[in-house]
Design an enzyme around this catalytic site. Structure first.
Site, mmCIF file in Angstrom:
data_model
loop_
_atom_site.group_PDB
_atom_site.id
_atom_site.type_symbol
_atom_site.label_atom_id
_atom_site.label_comp_id
_atom_site.label_asym_id
_atom_site.label_seq_id
_atom_site.Cartn_x
_atom_site.Cartn_y
_atom_site.Cartn_z
ATOM 1 N N ARG A 210 65.403 48.420 37.390
ATOM 2 C CA ARG A 210 64.403 48.228 36.966
ATOM 3 C C ARG A 210 63.756 46.818 37.738
ATOM 4 O O ARG A 210 62.710 46.427 38.162
ATOM 5 C CB ARG A 210 64.041 48.587 35.298
ATOM 6 C CG ARG A 210 63.495 49.582 34.757
ATOM 7 C CD ARG A 210 63.687 49.509 33.246
ATOM 8 N NE ARG A 210 64.640 49.375 32.453
ATOM 9 C CZ ARG A 210 66.220 49.358 32.091
ATOM 10 N NH1 ARG A 210 65.565 50.825 32.501
ATOM 11 N NH2 ARG A 210 66.969 49.419 31.466
ATOM 12 N N PHE A 226 59.964 61.748 37.455
ATOM 13 C CA PHE A 226 61.243 61.382 35.630
ATOM 14 C C PHE A 226 61.095 60.556 35.072
ATOM 15 O O PHE A 226 61.656 59.550 34.926
ATOM 16 C CB PHE A 226 62.142 62.061 36.551
ATOM 17 C CG PHE A 226 62.351 62.602 37.132
ATOM 18 C CD1 PHE A 226 62.059 64.304 36.957
ATOM 19 C CD2 PHE A 226 62.107 63.296 38.621
ATOM 20 C CE1 PHE A 226 62.496 65.167 37.434
ATOM 21 C CE2 PHE A 226 62.583 64.709 39.076
ATOM 22 C CZ PHE A 226 62.191 65.488 38.724
ATOM 23 N N ASP A 248 56.464 63.359 34.025
ATOM 24 C CA ASP A 248 57.515 63.705 33.342
ATOM 25 C C ASP A 248 56.703 64.853 32.491
ATOM 26 O O ASP A 248 56.021 65.337 31.807
ATOM 27 C CB ASP A 248 58.191 62.416 31.989
ATOM 28 C CG ASP A 248 59.106 63.026 31.784
ATOM 29 O OD1 ASP A 248 60.410 61.907 31.978
ATOM 30 O OD2 ASP A 248 59.615 63.900 31.119
ATOM 31 N N SER A 249 57.935 65.588 32.330
ATOM 32 C CA SER A 249 57.066 67.002 31.498
ATOM 33 C C SER A 249 57.709 66.676 30.063
ATOM 34 O O SER A 249 57.656 68.042 29.061
ATOM 35 C CB SER A 249 58.433 68.449 32.492
ATOM 36 O OG SER A 249 59.950 67.981 32.226
ATOM 37 N N ALA A 278 57.793 68.384 37.913
ATOM 38 C CA ALA A 278 58.140 67.235 39.092
ATOM 39 C C ALA A 278 57.912 68.336 39.961
ATOM 40 O O ALA A 278 57.466 67.484 40.909
ATOM 41 C CB ALA A 278 59.459 65.934 38.751
ATOM 42 N N ASP A 298 64.028 59.119 39.747
ATOM 43 C CA ASP A 298 65.164 59.519 39.053
ATOM 44 C C ASP A 298 65.098 61.142 38.012
ATOM 45 O O ASP A 298 64.793 60.604 36.956
ATOM 46 C CB ASP A 298 65.204 57.831 37.986
ATOM 47 C CG ASP A 298 66.803 57.892 36.885
ATOM 48 O OD1 ASP A 298 68.332 58.557 37.095
ATOM 49 O OD2 ASP A 298 66.256 57.003 36.138
ATOM 50 N N CYS A 338 72.432 61.112 38.604
ATOM 51 C CA CYS A 338 73.503 60.708 37.236
ATOM 52 C C CYS A 338 74.722 61.804 37.344
ATOM 53 O O CYS A 338 74.922 61.790 36.288
ATOM 54 C CB CYS A 338 72.784 59.817 36.049
ATOM 55 S SG CYS A 338 72.025 61.112 35.453
HETATM 56 N N1 SAH Z 1 64.222 57.681 35.106
HETATM 57 C C1 SAH Z 1 64.561 57.749 33.094
HETATM 58 C C2 SAH Z 1 64.969 58.064 32.490
HETATM 59 C C3 SAH Z 1 64.583 59.425 33.399
HETATM 60 S S1 SAH Z 1 65.324 60.733 31.732
HETATM 61 C C4 SAH Z 1 64.271 55.703 33.053
HETATM 62 O O1 SAH Z 1 64.639 55.448 33.531
HETATM 63 O O2 SAH Z 1 64.462 55.545 31.427
HETATM 64 C C5 SAH Z 1 65.522 62.266 32.670
HETATM 65 C C6 SAH Z 1 63.324 62.723 32.292
HETATM 66 O O3 SAH Z 1 63.514 63.899 33.101
HETATM 67 C C7 SAH Z 1 63.666 62.903 31.374
HETATM 68 O O4 SAH Z 1 62.166 61.760 31.074
HETATM 69 C C8 SAH Z 1 63.537 65.038 31.248
HETATM 70 O O5 SAH Z 1 61.935 64.482 30.098
HETATM 71 C C9 SAH Z 1 62.470 64.804 32.472
HETATM 72 N N2 SAH Z 1 62.524 65.933 33.423
HETATM 73 C C10 SAH Z 1 63.584 66.607 33.046
HETATM 74 N N3 SAH Z 1 63.399 67.764 33.905
HETATM 75 C C11 SAH Z 1 61.550 67.559 34.489
HETATM 76 C C12 SAH Z 1 60.966 68.527 35.457
HETATM 77 N N4 SAH Z 1 61.613 70.124 35.592
HETATM 78 N N5 SAH Z 1 60.253 67.290 35.490
HETATM 79 C C13 SAH Z 1 59.653 66.830 35.336
HETATM 80 N N6 SAH Z 1 59.917 65.722 33.978
HETATM 81 C C14 SAH Z 1 61.717 66.452 34.367
#
Ligand code: SAH
Length: 401
Positions: A210, A226, A248-249, A278, A298, A338
């Site tokens: 970050r 995401f 984000d979803s 996404a 991410d 991750c």
């Molecule tokens: N980058 C974030 C953490 C990501 S966690 C940070 O730094 O805080 C993963 C995220 O992906 C979650 O918020 C989840 O809601 C989202 N997610 C999962 N599948 C998804 C999809 N197909 N499309 C969009 N978002 C998605």
């Protein structure tokens, strides 16, 4: 009689390299009275002492090592010492934030125990029956060694079931927070929902990345895929990004991100929040020929285990190819995985394939990508050399040249 695990011949080898797990298939016999969480001596087939461990009858990981020293007793003082050492490490190394991983399980000699600090609240995850058994001693030591006003238990991770443990959320000291906790990381204010947020509420492990996103965002068009509660988005806005689009979803996560925009007094017009899948958004942006100067990918853990590997690698390749195609020349891509089942080498090979496809799909012969930096979690996530399982987060900073 001292409870003892006798290993099968040859199965002591990983332990001699100090890997702290004893798998059920390595156990020849168990002698003496054992119960969930009991201290056992681990000996090789010739009955030579190897370690003291805590016993977990229902898990595939039948015991986890606490000490390699036969003379070190496992008692309240033991947990106090380990906790104090872990906290001292963070006090030495972690500055400019009050969101800190205080205890990182095996890497701090406390298997299955996660403790995160958010301002003056601690959030614990007991992911192994051995630390569940010693919970009172652990909580007493944490309360004594930190000035925290509350200690919250967030033991709702799925791995608890493998230990024969139920999910549990509650207060171990003080009251449960009535609202999200505010933290300050490098001058950016974040709010953390420790009761319902992911993990213990916040991706502490992305702090260093970050910060780097913040440093590289000035006057840039940023896309954060995401985004969850907008960690990277807020860092980019603080760093002077011209505009940040975040996807984000989860509508709830996006709502929290927007509340944090206000908290930081960022102008609303500098950010767009997109509640959508996404994969759809990446396809749509590509068709619209949108371009960005900095993209963050991410995603969630695409490979929760090695059974999901093929599908996961296809997904990593797809989002990375799409992300690369959205970059302006000179643009930066922060990309992460991750998934424990995807090691750094495999992740890098997948990214190499994605870049080859991005280049061939674009038809632009001059397009290329170079790795500027390898990324990982911060110094509050130390890694034991003998425990590669701790190294779950890997990332790359790439540049389109
Ligand atoms: N980058 C974030 C953490 C990501 S966690 C940070 O730094 O805080 C993963 C995220 O992906 C979650 O918020 C989840 O809601 C989202 N997610 C999962 N599948 C998804 C999809 N197909 N499309 C969009 N978002 C998605």
């Amino acid at each position: 009689m001292q409870a003892t695990i006798v290993l099968k011949a040859g199965k002591e080898r990983p332990l001699l390299r100090r890997h702290p797990w004893i798998y059920s298939n390595a156990v020849d016999s168990v002698e003496g009275k054992v119960y969930p969480g009991s201290t056992v001596h681990v000996v090789d087939h010739g009955r030579k002492f190897i370690a003291k461990a805590l016993y977990s009858p229902s898990s595939q990981i039948r015991a986890r090592v606490l000490t390699w020293d036969e003379a070190e007793p496992i008692d309240h003082a033991f947990f106090k010492r380990r906790i104090s050492k872990a906290i001292e490490h963070r006090r030495t190394w972690i500055k400019n934030t009050n969101a800190i991983r205080l205890i990182f399980g095996e890497s701090d000699g406390l298997p299955g125990l996660i403790v995160d600090q958010y301002n003056d609240t601690l959030v614990c995850q007991f992911l192994f029956i051995g630390v569940e058994y010693w919970k009172d001693a652990i909580v007493a030591a944490l309360a004594q060694q930190t000035n925290c006003s509350a200690i919250v238990e967030r033991s709702d991770a799925a791995v608890r079931a493998r230990e024969g443990l139920e999910k549990h959320i509650g207060a171990l000291k003080g009251d449960l927070p009535a609202e999200p906790i505010q933290v300050n990381e490098c001058g950016v204010l974040y709010t953390v929902d420790v009761l319902q947020g992911h993990k213990t509420g916040f991706y502490i492990d992305q702090r260093d990345s970050r910060e780097l996103v913040g440093q590289l965002s000035k006057d840039k068009e940023v896309l954060n895929m995401f985004c969850y509660t907008g960690g990277f988005s807020l860092a980019a806005l603080k760093g002077g990004a011209k505009h940040v689009a975040s996807v984000d979803s989860s509508g709830e996560a996006l709502a929290m991100a927007q509340r944090q925009m206000k908290l930081n007094q960022f102008e609303e017009s500098r950010a767009t929040w997109i509640d959508d899948d996404a994969f759809n958004v990446l396809t749509k942006f590509r068709k619209e020929e949108k371009r960005f100067d900095l993209v963050v990918l991410d995603p969630p853990k695409f490979a929760p285990s090695s059974h999901h590997l093929d599908k996961a690698l296809r997904a990593y390749k797809e989002i990375n190819r799409a992300g690369m195609q959205l970059l302006n020349p000179g643009g930066l891509l922060f990309t992460f995985s991750c998934s424990g089942a995807v090691d750094a080498a495999l992740f890098e090979r997948t990214i190499a394939m994605a870049s080859a496809e991005a280049m061939s799909h674009s038809g632009d012969k001059s397009m290329d990508f170079r790795v500027l930096k390898r990324l990982s979690s911060g110094l509050d996530h130390p890694l034991l050399a003998s425990f590669p399982e701790g190294d779950y987060l890997k990332g790359l900073l790439l540049q389109r040249v």
